[in-house]
Design an enzyme around this catalytic site. Structure first.
Site, PDB file in Angstrom:
ATOM      1  N   HIS A   1       0.857  -1.203   0.000  1.00  0.00           N
ATOM      2  CA  HIS A   1       0.000   0.000   0.000  1.00  0.00           C
ATOM      3  C   HIS A   1       0.891   1.251   0.000  1.00  0.00           C
ATOM      4  O   HIS A   1       1.454   1.621   1.023  1.00  0.00           O
ATOM      5  CB  HIS A   1      -0.907  -0.003   1.241  1.00  0.00           C
ATOM      6  CG  HIS A   1      -1.925   1.085   1.242  1.00  0.00           C
ATOM      7  ND1 HIS A   1      -3.265   0.849   1.479  1.00  0.00           N
ATOM      8  CD2 HIS A   1      -1.830   2.419   1.044  1.00  0.00           C
ATOM      9  CE1 HIS A   1      -3.935   1.989   1.430  1.00  0.00           C
ATOM     10  NE2 HIS A   1      -3.076   2.960   1.171  1.00  0.00           N
TER      11      HIS A   1
ATOM     12  N   HIS B   1       1.428   5.427  -1.628  1.00  0.00           N
ATOM     13  CA  HIS B   1       1.023   6.614  -2.405  1.00  0.00           C
ATOM     14  C   HIS B   1       2.285   7.273  -2.940  1.00  0.00           C
ATOM     15  O   HIS B   1       3.134   7.711  -2.166  1.00  0.00           O
ATOM     16  CB  HIS B   1       0.278   7.625  -1.527  1.00  0.00           C
ATOM     17  CG  HIS B   1      -1.002   7.108  -0.976  1.00  0.00           C
ATOM     18  ND1 HIS B   1      -2.216   7.306  -1.594  1.00  0.00           N
ATOM     19  CD2 HIS B   1      -1.257   6.375   0.136  1.00  0.00           C
ATOM     20  CE1 HIS B   1      -3.178   6.724  -0.873  1.00  0.00           C
ATOM     21  NE2 HIS B   1      -2.616   6.151   0.179  1.00  0.00           N
TER      22      HIS B   1
ATOM     23  N   ARG C   1       1.990   9.766  -5.507  1.00  0.00           N
ATOM     24  CA  ARG C   1       1.636  11.069  -6.095  1.00  0.00           C
ATOM     25  C   ARG C   1       2.116  11.157  -7.545  1.00  0.00           C
ATOM     26  O   ARG C   1       2.335  10.162  -8.194  1.00  0.00           O
ATOM     27  CB  ARG C   1       2.195  12.253  -5.277  1.00  0.00           C
ATOM     28  CG  ARG C   1       2.049  12.142  -3.795  1.00  0.00           C
ATOM     29  CD  ARG C   1       0.598  12.006  -3.382  1.00  0.00           C
ATOM     30  NE  ARG C   1       0.475  12.060  -1.943  1.00  0.00           N
ATOM     31  CZ  ARG C   1      -0.538  11.541  -1.265  1.00  0.00           C
ATOM     32  NH1 ARG C   1      -1.531  10.954  -1.891  1.00  0.00           N
ATOM     33  NH2 ARG C   1      -0.588  11.633   0.037  1.00  0.00           N
TER      34      ARG C   1
ATOM     35  N   ASN D   1      -5.375   7.430  -6.021  1.00  0.00           N
ATOM     36  CA  ASN D   1      -6.113   8.661  -5.669  1.00  0.00           C
ATOM     37  C   ASN D   1      -5.362   9.920  -6.072  1.00  0.00           C
ATOM     38  O   ASN D   1      -5.074  10.795  -5.276  1.00  0.00           O
ATOM     39  CB  ASN D   1      -6.480   8.686  -4.170  1.00  0.00           C
ATOM     40  CG  ASN D   1      -5.266   8.672  -3.252  1.00  0.00           C
ATOM     41  OD1 ASN D   1      -4.200   8.175  -3.623  1.00  0.00           O
ATOM     42  ND2 ASN D   1      -5.429   9.214  -2.062  1.00  0.00           N
TER      43      ASN D   1
ATOM     44  N   LYS E   1      -9.413  -0.310  -5.985  1.00  0.00           N
ATOM     45  CA  LYS E   1      -9.400   0.351  -4.679  1.00  0.00           C
ATOM     46  C   LYS E   1     -10.733   1.048  -4.429  1.00  0.00           C
ATOM     47  O   LYS E   1     -11.182   1.859  -5.226  1.00  0.00           O
ATOM     48  CB  LYS E   1      -8.262   1.385  -4.625  1.00  0.00           C
ATOM     49  CG  LYS E   1      -8.186   2.167  -3.306  1.00  0.00           C
ATOM     50  CD  LYS E   1      -7.785   1.303  -2.127  1.00  0.00           C
ATOM     51  CE  LYS E   1      -7.980   1.999  -0.783  1.00  0.00           C
ATOM     52  NZ  LYS E   1      -6.863   2.830  -0.376  1.00  0.00           N
TER      53      LYS E   1
ATOM     54  N   HIS F   1     -10.695   1.005   1.708  1.00  0.00           N
ATOM     55  CA  HIS F   1     -10.473   1.989   2.780  1.00  0.00           C
ATOM     56  C   HIS F   1     -11.667   1.843   3.720  1.00  0.00           C
ATOM     57  O   HIS F   1     -12.782   2.232   3.375  1.00  0.00           O
ATOM     58  CB  HIS F   1     -10.388   3.414   2.217  1.00  0.00           C
ATOM     59  CG  HIS F   1     -10.111   4.434   3.277  1.00  0.00           C
ATOM     60  ND1 HIS F   1      -8.912   5.097   3.399  1.00  0.00           N
ATOM     61  CD2 HIS F   1     -10.875   4.868   4.316  1.00  0.00           C
ATOM     62  CE1 HIS F   1      -8.945   5.902   4.454  1.00  0.00           C
ATOM     63  NE2 HIS F   1     -10.137   5.782   5.026  1.00  0.00           N
TER      64      HIS F   1
ATOM     65  N   HIS G   1      -4.856  -0.720   5.854  1.00  0.00           N
ATOM     66  CA  HIS G   1      -4.448   0.032   7.061  1.00  0.00           C
ATOM     67  C   HIS G   1      -5.431  -0.105   8.229  1.00  0.00           C
ATOM     68  O   HIS G   1      -6.009   0.863   8.687  1.00  0.00           O
ATOM     69  CB  HIS G   1      -4.179   1.510   6.744  1.00  0.00           C
ATOM     70  CG  HIS G   1      -5.147   2.167   5.799  1.00  0.00           C
ATOM     71  ND1 HIS G   1      -6.507   2.168   5.994  1.00  0.00           N
ATOM     72  CD2 HIS G   1      -4.937   2.842   4.652  1.00  0.00           C
ATOM     73  CE1 HIS G   1      -7.082   2.826   5.012  1.00  0.00           C
ATOM     74  NE2 HIS G   1      -6.161   3.234   4.182  1.00  0.00           N
TER      75      HIS G   1
ATOM     76  N   LEU H   1      -5.401   9.231   7.947  1.00  0.00           N
ATOM     77  CA  LEU H   1      -6.694   8.543   7.998  1.00  0.00           C
ATOM     78  C   LEU H   1      -6.516   7.109   7.530  1.00  0.00           C
ATOM     79  O   LEU H   1      -5.846   6.900   6.509  1.00  0.00           O
ATOM     80  CB  LEU H   1      -7.717   9.275   7.110  1.00  0.00           C
ATOM     81  CG  LEU H   1      -8.156  10.631   7.671  1.00  0.00           C
ATOM     82  CD1 LEU H   1      -8.981  11.397   6.651  1.00  0.00           C
ATOM     83  CD2 LEU H   1      -8.955  10.455   8.960  1.00  0.00           C
TER      84      LEU H   1
ATOM     85  N   ASP I   1       1.240   2.552   3.642  1.00  0.00           N
ATOM     86  CA  ASP I   1       0.386   3.716   3.400  1.00  0.00           C
ATOM     87  C   ASP I   1       1.207   4.998   3.442  1.00  0.00           C
ATOM     88  O   ASP I   1       0.698   6.039   3.862  1.00  0.00           O
ATOM     89  CB  ASP I   1      -0.779   3.773   4.407  1.00  0.00           C
ATOM     90  CG  ASP I   1      -1.874   4.738   3.957  1.00  0.00           C
ATOM     91  OD1 ASP I   1      -1.928   5.077   2.763  1.00  0.00           O
ATOM     92  OD2 ASP I   1      -2.675   5.153   4.827  1.00  0.00           O
TER      93      ASP I   1
ATOM     94  N   HIS J   1       2.796  14.530   1.711  1.00  0.00           N
ATOM     95  CA  HIS J   1       2.196  15.831   1.382  1.00  0.00           C
ATOM     96  C   HIS J   1       3.247  16.874   1.730  1.00  0.00           C
ATOM     97  O   HIS J   1       3.949  16.718   2.739  1.00  0.00           O
ATOM     98  CB  HIS J   1       0.957  16.119   2.242  1.00  0.00           C
ATOM     99  CG  HIS J   1      -0.218  15.234   1.957  1.00  0.00           C
ATOM    100  ND1 HIS J   1      -1.075  15.438   0.902  1.00  0.00           N
ATOM    101  CD2 HIS J   1      -0.681  14.151   2.609  1.00  0.00           C
ATOM    102  CE1 HIS J   1      -2.030  14.507   0.919  1.00  0.00           C
ATOM    103  NE2 HIS J   1      -1.800  13.709   1.945  1.00  0.00           N
TER     104      HIS J   1
ATOM    105  N   ALA K   1      -4.405  14.868   5.502  1.00  0.00           N
ATOM    106  CA  ALA K   1      -4.109  13.579   6.133  1.00  0.00           C
ATOM    107  C   ALA K   1      -3.055  12.829   5.344  1.00  0.00           C
ATOM    108  O   ALA K   1      -3.112  12.771   4.114  1.00  0.00           O
ATOM    109  CB  ALA K   1      -5.385  12.746   6.201  1.00  0.00           C
TER     110      ALA K   1
HETATM  111  O1  DOR Z   1      -3.872   9.585   5.648  1.00  0.00           O
HETATM  112  C1  DOR Z   1      -4.169   9.220   4.523  1.00  0.00           C
HETATM  113  N1  DOR Z   1      -3.593   9.767   3.433  1.00  0.00           N
HETATM  114  N2  DOR Z   1      -5.107   8.277   4.361  1.00  0.00           N
HETATM  115  C2  DOR Z   1      -5.572   7.956   3.165  1.00  0.00           C
HETATM  116  O2  DOR Z   1      -6.433   7.098   3.091  1.00  0.00           O
HETATM  117  C3  DOR Z   1      -5.110   8.654   1.948  1.00  0.00           C
HETATM  118  C4  DOR Z   1      -3.786   9.205   2.140  1.00  0.00           C
HETATM  119  C5  DOR Z   1      -3.405  10.214   1.095  1.00  0.00           C
HETATM  120  O3  DOR Z   1      -3.633   9.966  -0.080  1.00  0.00           O
HETATM  121  O4  DOR Z   1      -2.839  11.240   1.470  1.00  0.00           O
HETATM  122 ZN    ZN Z   2      -3.567   4.937   1.530  1.00  0.00          ZN
END
Ligand code: DOR
Ligand code: ZN
Length: 349
Positions: A17, A19, A21, A45, A103, A140, A178, A223, A251, A255, A267
């Protein structure tokens, strides 16, 4: 796996899992994952989300282009589920080896989930078809209803959505992503082999009080949000038990600092810079280093019917300071999980 007192060698792990970007952040973060993991399931996402085969293929290419040549990391792509879905597109992506899984974000549950699913039952025909072709559903697991307390959203989701879903589709492979609660752990344990859960490094380390320790700590906000201590202990027990249904998924969710340190900070915890080392520390603290390989390198591959990795990775017991910050090519800054803190394990490169 071999372990001497001060050194640990395990099959190379996978991160189920991630991310990554896009753009400058993508260019910066990919190598942090590629240096320690062999494969990773990449979350869709983005804005706009990855919902068709061409976009997934192009995104995968951008990930490969962003990665340094000496790494062999394989990104496994996912399709973002929306209310109106064309199953032919999902199936084509699966058959062509582009989409590895689907997803499911309940709409409004988290970052970039606005286009996610509002009514899960409207997708029941999609789940039926996914069961038939053997395509996994990654969930999720939070009810997005603002009337429900944020700390209760996972438990509500299990009762209202997840339990009925897995009961209805007995052939569907479901990953509860998660997991953060004892209820979630118990639910997964109560199911057979086709229901599993990923566990992040940060949920093994922090509880909800840590988010407010000495002041509000935006870099610990993610989250699903971290829960009470007894939930963290249940997660530690599940992860370190070696149970086949629990496996590694960081996860990691970068950011930029200005978006995190804001009146409405977003988050996501960026754990990639020291992810495996943090897991190793947790397993060490729990006297469970012997089970790290199952959790990090075996259980996930078995669940997904993928071969185990051939190569290995070695960690050494030695002081290892997590970087204070990481600068991206556009000069924006990412703050890693446990920035500036010292860990006891370091990947031998
Ligand atoms: O904290 C999180 N950030 N939870 C998620 O489910 C998405 C993720 C994000 O894409 O930043
Ligand atoms: Zn995630």
């Amino acid at each position: 796996m071999t372990s001497k007192h001060n050194q640990l060698t395990l099959l190379r792990p996978d991160d189920w899992h991630v991310h990554f970007r896009d753009g400058d952040i993508l260019d910066t973060v990919v190598d942090f994952t590629a240096r320690q993991f062999s494969r990773g399931i990449v979350m869709p996402n983005l804005t706009p989300p990855v919902t068709d085969v061409d976009n997934a293929r192009n995104y995968r290419k951008r990930i490969m282009d962003a990665m340094s040549d000496h790494y062999n990391f394989e990104p496994l792509m996912t399709c973002y589920l929306m209310d109106e879905m064309n199953f032919e597109e999902i199936e084509r992506g699966f058959r062509e080896g582009v989409f590895f899984a689907v997803k499911l974000y309940p709409s409004g549950a988290t970052t970039n989930s606005a286009l996610g699913v509002t009514d899960i039952t409207s997708l029941y025909d999609v789940f039926e078809k996914m069961s038939v072709i053997g395509m996994p559903l990654l969930v999720h697991g939070e009810t997005p209803d603002p009337a429900i307390d944020i700390f209760d959203r996972e438990a509500f989701f299990i009762d209202q959505v997840l339990e009925p879903l897995v009961r209805e589709f007995q052939g569907l492979k479901v990953v509860f992503e998660h997991v953060t609660t004892k209820e979630g752990v118990d639910f997964v344990r109560s199911q057979g082999e086709r229901v599993a859960a990923t566990i992040t490094a940060h949920h093994l380390v922090i509880n909800r009080s840590d988010i407010f320790k000495g002041g509000i700590r935006p870099h610990l906000y993610c989250l699903p949000i971290a829960k009470r201590e007894h939930h963290r202990l249940a997660l530690r027990e599940a992860a370190t038990s070696g149970h086949q249904s629990f496996f590694l998924g960081t996860d990691t969710a970068p950011h930029s600092r200005n978006l995190k340190e804001s009146a409405c900070g977003c988050a996501g915890i960026f754990s990639a810079p020291a992810a495996l080392e943090i897991y190793a520390q947790v397993f060490d603290e729990e006297n469970a280093l012997d089970n790290l390989e199952s959790f990090a390198s075996i259980n996930g591959a078995r669940f997904y019917n993928l071969p185990l990795n051939q190569s290995s990775i070695t960690l050494k017991r030695q002081p290892n300071t997590v970087p204070q910050y990481i600068e991206c090519s556009d000069r924006s800054v990412l703050i890693p999980f446990l920035a500036g803190e010292s860990l006891n394990w370091k990947i031998l490169e």
